[in-house]
Each structure stands twice: as structure tokens, then as C-alpha cells.
Scaffold this motif. Sequence first.
Motif, PDB file in Angstrom:
ATOM      1  N   LEU A 179       0.832  -1.202   0.000  1.00 55.31           N
ATOM      2  CA  LEU A 179       0.000   0.000   0.000  1.00 55.31           C
ATOM      3  C   LEU A 179       0.871   1.258   0.000  1.00 55.31           C
ATOM      4  O   LEU A 179       0.358   2.372  -0.050  1.00 55.31           O
ATOM      5  N   SER A 180       2.197   1.075   0.079  1.00 56.84           N
ATOM      6  CA  SER A 180       3.109   2.217   0.163  1.00 56.84           C
ATOM      7  C   SER A 180       3.308   2.854  -1.199  1.00 56.84           C
ATOM      8  O   SER A 180       3.104   2.212  -2.234  1.00 56.84           O
ATOM      9  N   GLY A 181       3.725   4.121  -1.207  1.00 63.67           N
ATOM     10  CA  GLY A 181       4.026   4.827  -2.452  1.00 63.67           C
ATOM     11  C   GLY A 181       2.832   4.817  -3.398  1.00 63.67           C
ATOM     12  O   GLY A 181       1.713   5.135  -3.023  1.00 63.67           O
ATOM     13  N   GLN A 182       3.084   4.404  -4.624  1.00 65.90           N
ATOM     14  CA  GLN A 182       2.011   4.325  -5.622  1.00 65.90           C
ATOM     15  C   GLN A 182       1.048   3.172  -5.329  1.00 65.90           C
ATOM     16  O   GLN A 182      -0.075   3.167  -5.806  1.00 65.90           O
ATOM     17  N   GLY A 183       1.526   2.196  -4.572  1.00 65.39           N
ATOM     18  CA  GLY A 183       0.699   1.042  -4.227  1.00 65.39           C
ATOM     19  C   GLY A 183       0.504   0.105  -5.407  1.00 65.39           C
ATOM     20  O   GLY A 183       0.746   0.465  -6.558  1.00 65.39           O
ATOM     21  N   PHE A 203       9.685  -0.140  -2.218  1.00 67.67           N
ATOM     22  CA  PHE A 203      10.417   0.967  -1.631  1.00 67.67           C
ATOM     23  C   PHE A 203      10.266   2.235  -2.465  1.00 67.67           C
ATOM     24  O   PHE A 203      10.552   2.242  -3.648  1.00 67.67           O
ATOM     25  N   GLU A 204       9.784   3.275  -1.815  1.00 68.45           N
ATOM     26  CA  GLU A 204       9.834   4.628  -2.402  1.00 68.45           C
ATOM     27  C   GLU A 204      10.387   5.519  -1.308  1.00 68.45           C
ATOM     28  O   GLU A 204       9.809   5.617  -0.225  1.00 68.45           O
ATOM     29  N   GLN A 205      11.494   6.138  -1.595  1.00 66.50           N
ATOM     30  CA  GLN A 205      12.283   6.822  -0.573  1.00 66.50           C
ATOM     31  C   GLN A 205      11.451   7.790   0.267  1.00 66.50           C
ATOM     32  O   GLN A 205      11.465   7.723   1.502  1.00 66.50           O
ATOM     33  N   GLN A 206      10.708   8.681  -0.392  1.00 64.88           N
ATOM     34  CA  GLN A 206       9.973   9.712   0.351  1.00 64.88           C
ATOM     35  C   GLN A 206       8.914   9.116   1.268  1.00 64.88           C
ATOM     36  O   GLN A 206       8.752   9.537   2.409  1.00 64.88           O
ATOM     37  N   TRP A 207       8.193   8.134   0.720  1.00 64.55           N
ATOM     38  CA  TRP A 207       7.116   7.513   1.488  1.00 64.55           C
ATOM     39  C   TRP A 207       7.692   6.801   2.716  1.00 64.55           C
ATOM     40  O   TRP A 207       7.189   6.937   3.825  1.00 64.55           O
ATOM     41  N   TYR A 208       8.768   6.035   2.508  1.00 59.04           N
ATOM     42  CA  TYR A 208       9.387   5.288   3.615  1.00 59.04           C
ATOM     43  C   TYR A 208       9.956   6.250   4.670  1.00 59.04           C
ATOM     44  O   TYR A 208       9.807   6.028   5.878  1.00 59.04           O
ATOM     45  N   ALA A 209      10.613   7.316   4.197  1.00 59.80           N
ATOM     46  CA  ALA A 209      11.183   8.294   5.143  1.00 59.80           C
ATOM     47  C   ALA A 209      10.065   8.938   5.951  1.00 59.80           C
ATOM     48  O   ALA A 209      10.167   9.087   7.174  1.00 59.80           O
ATOM     49  N   GLN A 210       8.965   9.276   5.277  1.00 57.60           N
ATOM     50  CA  GLN A 210       7.859   9.930   5.971  1.00 57.60           C
ATOM     51  C   GLN A 210       7.222   9.001   7.011  1.00 57.60           C
ATOM     52  O   GLN A 210       6.867   9.442   8.104  1.00 57.60           O
ATOM     53  N   LEU A 211       7.118   7.732   6.666  1.00 61.86           N
ATOM     54  CA  LEU A 211       6.542   6.789   7.633  1.00 61.86           C
ATOM     55  C   LEU A 211       7.382   6.768   8.920  1.00 61.86           C
ATOM     56  O   LEU A 211       6.848   6.789  10.032  1.00 61.86           O
ATOM     57  N   LEU A 212       8.709   6.754   8.752  1.00 61.84           N
ATOM     58  CA  LEU A 212       9.585   6.750   9.926  1.00 61.84           C
ATOM     59  C   LEU A 212       9.461   8.059  10.707  1.00 61.84           C
ATOM     60  O   LEU A 212       9.453   8.064  11.943  1.00 61.84           O
ATOM     61  N   ALA A 224      20.559  -3.366  -6.514  1.00 60.93           N
ATOM     62  CA  ALA A 224      21.385  -2.987  -5.349  1.00 60.93           C
ATOM     63  C   ALA A 224      21.077  -1.560  -4.909  1.00 60.93           C
ATOM     64  O   ALA A 224      21.151  -1.241  -3.723  1.00 60.93           O
ATOM     65  N   ASP A 225      20.720  -0.704  -5.849  1.00 64.64           N
ATOM     66  CA  ASP A 225      20.379   0.688  -5.502  1.00 64.64           C
ATOM     67  C   ASP A 225      19.241   0.738  -4.487  1.00 64.64           C
ATOM     68  O   ASP A 225      19.246   1.553  -3.573  1.00 64.64           O
ATOM     69  N   THR A 226      18.254  -0.131  -4.683  1.00 64.88           N
ATOM     70  CA  THR A 226      17.107  -0.165  -3.764  1.00 64.88           C
ATOM     71  C   THR A 226      17.552  -0.557  -2.364  1.00 64.88           C
ATOM     72  O   THR A 226      17.172   0.073  -1.378  1.00 64.88           O
ATOM     73  N   PHE A 227      18.375  -1.607  -2.276  1.00 68.11           N
ATOM     74  CA  PHE A 227      18.875  -2.045  -0.966  1.00 68.11           C
ATOM     75  C   PHE A 227      19.680  -0.926  -0.297  1.00 68.11           C
ATOM     76  O   PHE A 227      19.533  -0.663   0.890  1.00 68.11           O
ATOM     77  N   ARG A 228      20.535  -0.275  -1.077  1.00 69.38           N
ATOM     78  CA  ARG A 228      21.384   0.775  -0.529  1.00 69.38           C
ATOM     79  C   ARG A 228      20.537   1.968  -0.073  1.00 69.38           C
ATOM     80  O   ARG A 228      20.728   2.503   1.014  1.00 69.38           O
ATOM     81  N   ASP A 229      19.580   2.353  -0.902  1.00 71.61           N
ATOM     82  CA  ASP A 229      18.749   3.512  -0.555  1.00 71.61           C
ATOM     83  C   ASP A 229      17.914   3.254   0.695  1.00 71.61           C
ATOM     84  O   ASP A 229      17.729   4.147   1.523  1.00 71.61           O
ATOM     85  N   LEU A 230      17.415   2.026   0.835  1.00 68.64           N
ATOM     86  CA  LEU A 230      16.638   1.722   2.045  1.00 68.64           C
ATOM     87  C   LEU A 230      17.553   1.745   3.272  1.00 68.64           C
ATOM     88  O   LEU A 230      17.194   2.293   4.324  1.00 68.64           O
ATOM     89  N   GLU A 231      18.753   1.190   3.124  1.00 72.39           N
ATOM     90  CA  GLU A 231      19.700   1.204   4.244  1.00 72.39           C
ATOM     91  C   GLU A 231      19.996   2.647   4.673  1.00 72.39           C
ATOM     92  O   GLU A 231      19.983   2.979   5.865  1.00 72.39           O
ATOM     93  N   LEU A 232      20.217   3.520   3.700  1.00 72.03           N
ATOM     94  CA  LEU A 232      20.500   4.927   4.004  1.00 72.03           C
ATOM     95  C   LEU A 232      19.296   5.625   4.630  1.00 72.03           C
ATOM     96  O   LEU A 232      19.430   6.413   5.561  1.00 72.03           O
ATOM     97  N   THR A 233      18.101   5.318   4.115  1.00 72.87           N
ATOM     98  CA  THR A 233      16.879   5.927   4.650  1.00 72.87           C
ATOM     99  C   THR A 233      16.709   5.554   6.117  1.00 72.87           C
ATOM    100  O   THR A 233      16.362   6.400   6.950  1.00 72.87           O
ATOM    101  N   ILE A 234      16.987   4.295   6.443  1.00 76.19           N
ATOM    102  CA  ILE A 234      16.871   3.852   7.834  1.00 76.19           C
ATOM    103  C   ILE A 234      17.942   4.537   8.699  1.00 76.19           C
ATOM    104  O   ILE A 234      17.655   5.027   9.791  1.00 76.19           O
ATOM    105  N   GLN A 235      19.156   4.600   8.198  1.00 75.38           N
ATOM    106  CA  GLN A 235      20.228   5.268   8.960  1.00 75.38           C
ATOM    107  C   GLN A 235      19.867   6.720   9.268  1.00 75.38           C
ATOM    108  O   GLN A 235      20.064   7.211  10.370  1.00 75.38           O
ATOM    109  N   ARG A 236      19.301   7.402   8.281  1.00 78.01           N
ATOM    110  CA  ARG A 236      19.005   8.831   8.437  1.00 78.01           C
ATOM    111  C   ARG A 236      17.746   9.099   9.237  1.00 78.01           C
ATOM    112  O   ARG A 236      17.686  10.020  10.025  1.00 78.01           O
TER     113      ARG A 236
END
Length: 381
Positions: free
Chosen positions: A198-202, A243-252, A292-304
Amino acid sequence: MGVQILLVWFVYSLTGIVLCQEAPYTTIIIQGSAIAAETSDEFVCATLDWWPPEKCNYDQCPWGQASVLNLDLNHPFLASAIKAFNPLRIRVGGSLQDQVVYGVETMGYPCKPFSKIAGGLFGFSKGCLSMARWDNLNLLFQKTGTVVTFGLNALHGRHHIRNGIWGGTWNSSNARDFIEYTISKGYPVDSWEFGNELSGQGIGASVGAEQYGKDVIVLRDILGQLYRSSSSRPLLLAPGGFFEQQWYAQLLQVTGPGVVDVMTHHIYNLGGGRDPNIKNKILDPQYLNRIADTFRDLELTIQRHGPWSSAWVGEAGGSFNSGSRLISNTFLNSIWYLDQLGMASKYNTKAYCRQTLIGGNYGLLDAETFIPNPDYYRQGT
Ligand SMILES: *[C@@H]1O[C@H](CO)[C@@H](O)[C@H](O)[C@H]1NC(C)=O
């Protein structure tokens, strides 16, 4: 375990290079002292899905009796196959998850399975998990030492606004009663996941991150209340989507520290089940590396934005639309799968749930015979 998987992946990558150069013998030196990342003890995970026999892709209907609601839980191969992992994590979830109602006493209407309806989300009605079935599933889980992750309906009480966007607050009452029932029976659910894709565009339906976050806080409070006298507290997972960076960051940001324990995401990086290029994609390391970009971006989003949280792949089947009938259940698919297990470990993913344990064309077990497909054996490496 993470180290092991990473090493196997590394060896596997090298094997590819060696084969291309047609060199029959080679020496590989592995520096085992350097830890790149660590996975959880139950890194290996597979899913059980809700799709009924009527679920078809084009002219093919590959689900049969492999759904959470109708799978033969007493098949001897099933229990042995699960037990062999010692333990296997099973994530119960999938597209129809957000249309599941739980047949607790308070539900107030008959408990019926999914049926095909025009205009229904994914073409189906709501479907009900009876508590008798839930009891039987837990019998299997306990007998086999399964670590259970259960995906809850996160659309209950919401309404469709337009273009697949859903609004309104989540109605938690049915889920709450279901969790309460589960606790009263002593079923050890390790983690509760909120929503599916249901995240991002869903996929089919989407919910905004702000509303989603508020509802996740409600679920956290419910878990806090219901498990207050339990010795162990289950994890809260969300959002089980792409994974959509903005949506995931906003959820956190909306939920804040300590609310979401695990950010789950889904991977289907090979295209649809009938894509004629799947084979070439699997054999192309550069193509496989793109994700790999997706994995890396999610890792960074969680770190930040949420260092209290960790990443899991909650569902990954390679190719979507029930997988490829010609590839997802063959040896070739192992190249994609091993690559994924290694890549996920490298980017600090704590668990990786393969779609599926059984069902569709991508089952670790064949949906009709329950006999293991080649990928089943890959996870032991
Ligand atoms: C929430 O759902 C339950 C059924 O699960 C229903 O009885 C109740 O009226 C709903 N609450 C609201 C506020 O809509």
C-alpha cells in the motif's frame, strides 16, 4: 549466518567469471575474518499467500490448493520441508491480505472464503480466516518450529477515494480481537506486519504515509496493551510494499522512535511471469546488480530517519504475476535467488522472505506434489 551467505554469494559470482573464461581450475581465497554485515538468526524465510484456486494469470491458474485457507496442512512433505530449516520463518501475507477478515466471535457475520467479484480489489471479495483454520495453521507452525510473521489487513474501515488511493482511518477492531484471540491461545507470533503493497504508488491500492503512520501508532498501542503481561513482545513490521524513498522516510518520521521495528519491502526485479527475457536477465550480472540501488537507498533511509529500525525483504519472488512457469521453479532461478540472498545480507537486511514456500510458479515446493524445487536446496548453502 550473514557471513556464510555472503561468502557463498561471492564464490558464486566468481564461478560465473570462471565459467566465462573457460578456466577449469581456480583457487579462491576468502578472508573470513572480515564481517561485512550480520543477518538475524531467522534470515531464511518463505511466504504463504492467500490466493484462491480461481486466481489466474492469462490462461494459467497456478495456485490450486496452496492458499493459507486451503493448503493441506497434514501433507507429510510439508512438515518435513519446513522442519529441515530449523527454523524457517514463514510470513503469511500477499495481495489479498488487505481484504482478509478474521472470524472471531465478535465479527458478527458468516465467515466465508474469497470469491471472484467484478470490481473487487484484485478481482476478489473479502475473505475470512476462521479461527478453526488459524488453530490448525498454528498446530503446523508449532510442530515444525516455525517463526511466524503475520500480515494484517491495513485497509479495514478505509474507503476508496479515486484512482486506487484509499483514505480514512484504519478500523482496528477486528485485528485487535484477532490478536487477542491469538494471545489467549498462546500462539507465539514473532512479528505482526501492517499492510501489503500500500506504500508509495501502491499495487491495487495505496494509502498516504501520514495516515499510514498514524495507524501504525494505533497498532503499536494495541500490541503494547495486549502483550503487557507477556514475557516477549512481538515486532511491528511495516509497510510491506515497494520501496519509495519519500514515502518510507515519511513513515519513519511520522511514527517516530521505537514504533516500527522493521521496514519491510518487496522485490520483483525480473519482470512479469510471461516476460520472454527473464532468462537473459538472470544470466546478466549487470542486470541483477541494478536492484542494489534499492537495498542501498533503504539502508541509508533507515540510517538517516529511523536508526531504531532494520530492513527485511518481506516478499520476493523474482518475477511477478505468480512467477514464470518455465523458469521460477527451475535450476536457472537459483542464480537470481543466491544473488539476492547475498545482496540482501550485504546491505544489512535481517530476513529475506521468498515468495513462496508453496503456491504459484515460484514455490520452493511444488504446489501439486509438495516436492522441493531446486531453489529449496539453495537456502541450505
Ligand atoms: C469497525 O469494524 C467493526 C467490525 O469489524 C464494526 O463493528 C465497527 O462498527 C467499526 N467501527 C467503526 C468506527 O466504523
